[in-house]
Scaffold this motif. Structure first.
Motif, PDB file in Angstrom:
ATOM      1  N   ARG A  25      -9.826  -3.179   4.499  1.00 40.91           N
ATOM      2  CA  ARG A  25      -9.917  -1.733   4.678  1.00 40.91           C
ATOM      3  C   ARG A  25     -11.376  -1.276   4.688  1.00 40.91           C
ATOM      4  NH1 ARG A  25      -5.706   1.645   1.185  1.00 40.91           N
ATOM      5  NH2 ARG A  25      -6.461   3.177   2.664  1.00 40.91           N
ATOM      6  N   ALA A  26     -12.197  -1.888   3.837  1.00 44.39           N
ATOM      7  CA  ALA A  26     -13.633  -1.584   3.862  1.00 44.39           C
ATOM      8  C   ALA A  26     -14.254  -2.012   5.187  1.00 44.39           C
ATOM      9  CB  ALA A  26     -14.333  -2.285   2.701  1.00 44.39           C
TER      10      ALA A  26
ATOM     11  N   LEU B  13      -8.162   3.903  11.138  1.00 41.35           N
ATOM     12  CA  LEU B  13      -6.763   3.707  10.748  1.00 41.35           C
ATOM     13  C   LEU B  13      -6.641   2.608   9.694  1.00 41.35           C
ATOM     14  CD1 LEU B  13      -4.915   3.972  14.185  1.00 41.35           C
ATOM     15  CD2 LEU B  13      -4.704   5.535  12.241  1.00 41.35           C
ATOM     16  N   ILE B  14      -7.379   1.528   9.883  1.00 37.72           N
ATOM     17  CA  ILE B  14      -7.344   0.434   8.917  1.00 37.72           C
ATOM     18  C   ILE B  14      -7.863   0.888   7.561  1.00 37.72           C
ATOM     19  CG2 ILE B  14      -8.386  -1.808   8.337  1.00 37.72           C
ATOM     20  CD1 ILE B  14      -8.298  -2.437  11.359  1.00 37.72           C
TER      21      ILE B  14
ATOM     22  N   PHE C 104      -0.685   1.166   7.662  1.00 42.19           N
ATOM     23  CA  PHE C 104      -1.142   0.538   8.900  1.00 42.19           C
ATOM     24  C   PHE C 104      -1.971  -0.709   8.590  1.00 42.19           C
ATOM     25  CE2 PHE C 104      -4.277   0.021  12.323  1.00 42.19           C
ATOM     26  CZ  PHE C 104      -3.434  -0.051  13.425  1.00 42.19           C
ATOM     27  N   ALA C 105      -2.857  -0.606   7.601  1.00 37.96           N
ATOM     28  CA  ALA C 105      -3.694  -1.751   7.227  1.00 37.96           C
ATOM     29  C   ALA C 105      -2.836  -2.908   6.735  1.00 37.96           C
ATOM     30  CB  ALA C 105      -4.701  -1.340   6.164  1.00 37.96           C
TER      31      ALA C 105
ATOM     32  N   SER D 205      -1.812  -8.426   4.843  1.00 38.33           N
ATOM     33  CA  SER D 205      -1.014  -8.280   3.618  1.00 38.33           C
ATOM     34  C   SER D 205      -1.522  -9.175   2.490  1.00 38.33           C
ATOM     35  CB  SER D 205       0.458  -8.604   3.906  1.00 38.33           C
ATOM     36  OG  SER D 205       0.586  -9.931   4.419  1.00 38.33           O
ATOM     37  N   HIS D 206      -2.770  -9.610   2.596  1.00 42.22           N
ATOM     38  CA  HIS D 206      -3.333 -10.508   1.592  1.00 42.22           C
ATOM     39  C   HIS D 206      -3.849  -9.693   0.399  1.00 42.22           C
ATOM     40  CE1 HIS D 206      -2.935 -13.498   4.650  1.00 42.22           C
ATOM     41  NE2 HIS D 206      -3.897 -12.989   5.410  1.00 42.22           N
ATOM     42  N   ILE D 207      -3.107  -9.686  -0.679  1.00 44.15           N
ATOM     43  CA  ILE D 207      -3.479  -8.934  -1.875  1.00 44.15           C
ATOM     44  C   ILE D 207      -4.307  -9.833  -2.794  1.00 44.15           C
ATOM     45  CG2 ILE D 207      -2.641  -7.575  -3.827  1.00 44.15           C
ATOM     46  CD1 ILE D 207      -1.977  -6.416  -1.080  1.00 44.15           C
TER      47      ILE D 207
END
Length: 649
Positions: A101-102, A364-365, A371-372, A377-379
């Motif tokens: 996201r960053a 958007l990300i 959306f991201a 989906s890597h937490i």
């Protein structure tokens, strides 16, 4: 005599010197400490080339602002679009969601050419490692684009309204910008580095050169050109040798590479140095210097994050080769075909729309979590603390927090319970939220007082970071006053735990995230020990239990990189206990001579056998970076601290 706008191979050769120094710095920062000044050479070259085009077109009465921007868009946008999309695609597989996201936000900033402003806002003590910012390098492209936006319009205005006051205007802007640079580098080094106001003077140097070549080139004789070329090369060489990250840069130091580029360009294509720069190999590198600059940092950044053992010379040379290959492909199949086609508004508009699309995708990300998550989906394997710390509780003790480098106070207080104070530097603050929650579960309130990069010991106000010395001195005094206020407030303080990065303050050295050693300010073993003893003696008069929590192992690697979804291991993500004991030997020896406090040795619980761990048996990370704990690490360590506290009650 008017400049004929002939192509100068020596300038492409100078471009190659600029990009090669930047590449060398990013690949081998310990060997080529001043390589980042290549960017300053680029600024001068850009100012010269763009201004020469504008001046010549105006003289020939064929300058058009619209055509200028179309040419710039066709030159800059296509390669940038390819790199941004590639970085977002690779980030989808290599980064954790928070990092992705960053990255999306940075892609948006890069497409809007405001990356320099974003980086200036983000800079801080706990800011993300630069290695986790694959688009970090776009700050310099942003400055150039900001220059391209205002400069042609200003020159056109001067031409049509003020009778060509080019030279005096350029000098005024350059001198003003240089003065801002000198002022800002003293009060805000990051702003001086990233913001355009203190950087435009380097582009103005190039603009003055352009004016000279368009209007005054006949005034300099060949023999003086030879002297100019040698002066220019010498200035660049001296800058590469003397300048490093510890210097106040840009400041006066930036004059070395900037004026070096000035004199080399001034010498013209006939000088000996210019002829050497016209070497076919150097010119070839210069021709791909723009895509090479765009590609090299993402290649290195992703390699740092995904290749454990990145610092291998062979790996770095391979990455340089990959960067060259990507740059050549971009130049050959993207840039060259577009450049050869006649410019037209429709194609240029389409290119601009594509760049805008990348920017919207990045937004958007960064701003739409759903959306991201669809893309990534890597937490991060890190447990988060559920507690909510209060700063307002600190205000009850008349402790008010200011900026980042001021004294920090947080508290977790539930009713009239016994209270523990955690006191020290950023290592006392790191993981405090998890630690506070654990202490609360055992029936303790807690308060944290900390200052970044400052030992916070009575009689020892020497900052590890030289530029924050004044804040360290102030915070050390203020912290003692704050402690007195807490004790005088009537709450029942039963213990104080001190945690400072002792090995750093004693030796002036610390492990970096890539396993290197970074030099800081050293206070020495005796000064640290005596100041710690004085602090313990002061607290002893408060009739409370005193503990000193020793420094947790410094990993020498970024623990996030060891847990990534995409990872290539060349070396194990492991730290031997024997290495930690050797690193902390003088520090631990000094602690053995201190009296009045219980020593809680963190090595005992981070290194229960011959290996020191950065994650638990369920693969939850306990470190935020190579030396600071995260909230889960704080909670995990708190259990061991509590066992010692309970023993002493």
């Amino acid at each position: 005599m008017m400049d004929t706008m002939m192509y100068r191979t020596d300038i492409d050769g100078l471009r190659s010197i600029a990009i090669l120094t930047v590449l060398a710095f990013h690949a081998f920062p310990g060997k080529f400490k001043g390589g980042f000044v290549g960017v300053d050479i680029f600024f001068v070259i850009s100012g010269f080339l763009i201004s020469r085009i504008i001046f010549s077109d105006l003289e020939n009465k064929n300058f058009c602002v619209k055509d200028f921007y179309i040419r710039r868009a066709r030159r800059i946008f296509p390669a940038l679009i390819i790199v941004l999309l590639s970085v977002l695609l690779l980030g989808r597989h290599a980064l954790f969601l928070d990092e992705y996201r960053a990255l999306g936000f940075h892609a948006a900033a890069g497409s809007a050419f405001v990356m320099n402003f974003v980086l200036n806002m983000e800079q801080g003590y706990f800011d993300t490692f630069s290695e986790l910012k694959p688009l970090l390098h776009l700050w310099s492209l942003a400055i150039e684009e900001q220059f391209y936006i205002f400069w042609p319009i200003l020159i056109w205005f001067l031409w049509t309204k003020l009778h060509r006051k080019f030279l005096i205007t350029t000098i005024i802007i350059g001198v003003t910008s240089f003065a801002l640079n000198l002022y800002t580098v003293r009060v805000d080094s990051a702003a001086a580095y990233y913001l355009p106001f203190g950087r435009f003077w380097e582009l103005m140097i190039g603009s003055i050169l352009a004016y000279f070549f368009v209007y005054l080139a006949h005034l300099i004789e060949l023999k003086y050109k030879q002297i100019c070329s040698f002066i220019g090369l010498s200035l660049i060489a001296v800058g590469l040798i003397l300048i490093d990250r510890q210097k106040s840069f840009p400041g006066y130091w930036a004059l070395l590479p900037s004026m070096g580029a000035f004199f080399i360009i001034l010498s013209g294509p006939e000088s000996l140095i210019s002829k050497l720069l016209s070497n076919r190999a150097l010119v070839g590198i210069g021709l791909i210097s723009y895509p090479l600059y765009l590609w090299h940092w993402p290649v290195f950044a992703f390699a740092k994050m995904t290749i454990v053992g990145f610092d291998s010379v062979v790996v770095k040379l391979l990455l340089i080769l990959i960067s060259f290959l990507l740059a050549w492909i971009t130049y050959r199949f993207i840039e060259t075909p577009i450049r050869k086609r006649p410019a037209n508004l429709r194609e240029s508009a389409l290119i601009a729309i594509c760049l805008a699309f990348v920017g919207i995708l990045g937004l958007l990300i960064s701003h739409d979590n759903q959306f991201a998550t669809l893309l990534n989906s890597h937490i991060l394997p890190e447990k988060q603390s559920a507690s909510v710390l209060s700063q307002s509780a600190c205000e009850k003790f008349s402790i008010k927090e200011g900026g980042e480098w001021d004294l920090h106070c947080r508290a977790l207080i539930n009713g009239d319970r016994e209270t523990f104070i955690f006191y020290g530097d950023s290592h006392a603050a790191a993981g405090y939220d998890g630690l506070a929650e654990e202490f609360s579960a055992y029936g303790f309130n807690s308060v944290m007082l900390a200052s970044w990069g400052c030992p916070m010991l009575i009689g020892l106000s020497r900052a590890a970071i030289e530029e924050h010395q004044a804040e360290c001195e102030r915070n050390t005094t203020y912290a003692k006053e704050a402690m007195d206020k807490i004790f005088a407030s009537g709450i029942k303080v039963v213990g104080v735990a001190i945690a400072t990065r002792g090995p750093l303050y004693m030796s002036g050295k610390n492990y970096t995230s890539n396993g290197g050693v970074f030099e800081r300010v050293s206070v020495g073993k005796d000064a640290f020990r005596s100041s710690l003893q004085e602090t313990i003696s002061y607290l002893g008069k408060k009739n409370v239990n005193i503990f000193y929590i020793t420094e947790n192992p410094e990993l020498g690697f970024n623990p996030r990189n060891c847990s990534r979804p995409l990872k290539f291991e060349l070396l194990q993500c492991a730290l031997k206990k024997s290495e930690v004991l050797l690193w902390q030997k003088d520090y631990l020896d000094a602690l053995m001579t201190v009296s009045g406090a219980g020593i809680i040795n963190s090595i005992e619980y981070f290194c229960p056998d011959q290996i020191c761990y950065f994650e638990d048996d369920k693969k939850h990370l306990m470190y935020r970076d190579s030396d600071h704990l995260n909230s889960y690490g704080g909670a995990w360590a708190a259990k061991f601290v509590l066992s010692r506290v309970q023993m002493k009650r």
